[in-house]
Design an enzyme around this catalytic site. Structure first.
Site, PDB file in Angstrom:
ATOM      1  N   HIS A  91       5.978  -2.661 -10.808  1.00  0.00           N
ATOM      2  CA  HIS A  91       5.360  -3.405  -9.708  1.00  0.00           C
ATOM      3  C   HIS A  91       6.435  -4.112  -8.869  1.00  0.00           C
ATOM      4  O   HIS A  91       6.384  -4.119  -7.642  1.00  0.00           O
ATOM      5  CB  HIS A  91       4.399  -4.464 -10.247  1.00  0.00           C
ATOM      6  N   GLN A 151      -3.069   9.499  -7.259  1.00  0.00           N
ATOM      7  CA  GLN A 151      -3.592   8.368  -6.485  1.00  0.00           C
ATOM      8  C   GLN A 151      -2.876   8.265  -5.138  1.00  0.00           C
ATOM      9  O   GLN A 151      -3.514   8.104  -4.083  1.00  0.00           O
ATOM     10  CB  GLN A 151      -3.397   7.081  -7.292  1.00  0.00           C
ATOM     11  N   MET A 201       6.869   2.764 -17.161  1.00  0.00           N
ATOM     12  CA  MET A 201       6.278   1.433 -17.323  1.00  0.00           C
ATOM     13  C   MET A 201       4.822   1.462 -16.889  1.00  0.00           C
ATOM     14  O   MET A 201       4.462   2.120 -15.913  1.00  0.00           O
ATOM     15  CB  MET A 201       7.038   0.404 -16.509  1.00  0.00           C
TER      16      MET A 201
END
Ligand code: AMP
Length: 281
Positions: A28, A144, A175
């Site tokens: 992220h 996605q 991750m």
């Protein structure tokens, strides 16, 4: 949120947006850094989107660490953290869904029916609220990213979709917030996804062009790990997500497996450049 977006636009500042479901990790934060490199302000959102979870999935127990997440985002230089509530995103009487046909039914969409309808719907809603110039996604979720690119094209969205590389642990495991579910034995077993893709990569570098043979190699590798069960292993065209028989152009080797009861995904990007193939984990 819309006011912040309008203000940035009025001042001619490019707003960068990183949507997440929280339980943040370096994957992220790599998106935040990419956003910071070209945008100001940077907005991150944390919203565990109920509509993208199936009835027997982990919505109720999805990991959450809002205080730590807030600190990580602050340290990474995020200007605004947007954490809408479920009733704001899906108020009573809500009726509108976004369905990116075809691309949503295969692969992850076959294992998780309705998943991409939930994803496409929430992403469009978030983009309407945040109105970013650029929005950042990880290639970790390659299907996605492809679906959102289609959504942006089909609905004339103003936001540029930026897809960033996969961030991995030292042993190769991609991750993921879901890695927190793994017990120590499962955590060791989970590297089998990376190892299967790495085997594929090595065979392609040795000159293998037969996609079915590459898929067999990955399946055989995954089978060596008793704690992992395969959901799908496919080599597809990056644009159509349709299986290919020979490598050409831009392809993705996509795989998903359950390790214990944890659903994990990973992929390898394969690109033809001047007749040679480059495979990126
Ligand atoms: P999530 O919180 O799992 O919904 O992920 C939010 C965003 O972070 C999505 O665009 C993901 O593709 C991206 N992401 C998750 N894990 C990784 C990773 N290991 N490397 C790069 N991006 C990631």
């Amino acid at each position: 949120m819309k006011q912040v977006a309008r203000q940035a636009r009025a001042e001619g500042r490019p707003l960068g947006f990183v949507p997440t479901m929280g339980a943040l990790h370096e994957g992220h934060l790599s998106l935040v850094r990419a956003a910071r490199a070209g945008c100001q302000p940077v907005v991150a959102s944390i919203f565990v989107n109920p509509t993208q979870f199936g009835p027997n999935e982990d919505f109720q127990k999805y990991p959450s660490s809002l205080d730590e997440d807030r600190k990580k985002l602050e340290d990474a230089g995020v200007d605004y953290l947007f954490t809408p509530g479920a009733a704001e995103i899906y108020p009573p009487g809500f009726r509108t869904w976004v369905n990116v046909e075809g691309l949503s039914d295969r692969l992850e969409g076959r294992v998780r029916p309705g998943h991409f309808r939930g994803v496409a719907t929430v992403v469009l809603k978030l983009l309407e609220l945040v109105q970013p110039q650029k929005v950042f996604f990880g290639r970790k979720d390659a299907q996605q990213a492809r679906i959102i690119r289609q959504l942006a094209r089909d609905l004339y969205l103003d936001s540029e979709i930026v897809v960033c590389p996969i961030v991995r642990e030292a042993d190769g495991l991609a991750m993921s917030s879901r890695n927190a579910y793994l017990n120590p034995a499962e955590r060791r077993a989970a590297t089998i996804l990376f190892r299967a893709l790495d085997t594929a990569r090595a065979s392609i570098l040795r000159g293998e062009r037969d996609a079915l043979r590459v898929v067999s190699l990955m399946r055989d590798t995954l089978r060596t790990e008793p704690l992992a069960s395969q959901d799908y292993v496919e080599l597809v065209d990056e644009d159509t997500l349709e299986p290919v028989t020979r490598l050409r152009g831009k392809c993705l080797a996509l795989l998903a497996a359950r390790v214990g009861s944890t659903h994990l995904i990973d992929n390898l990007l394969i690109e033809e450049r001047d007749g040679a193939f480059v495979a990126t984990l």
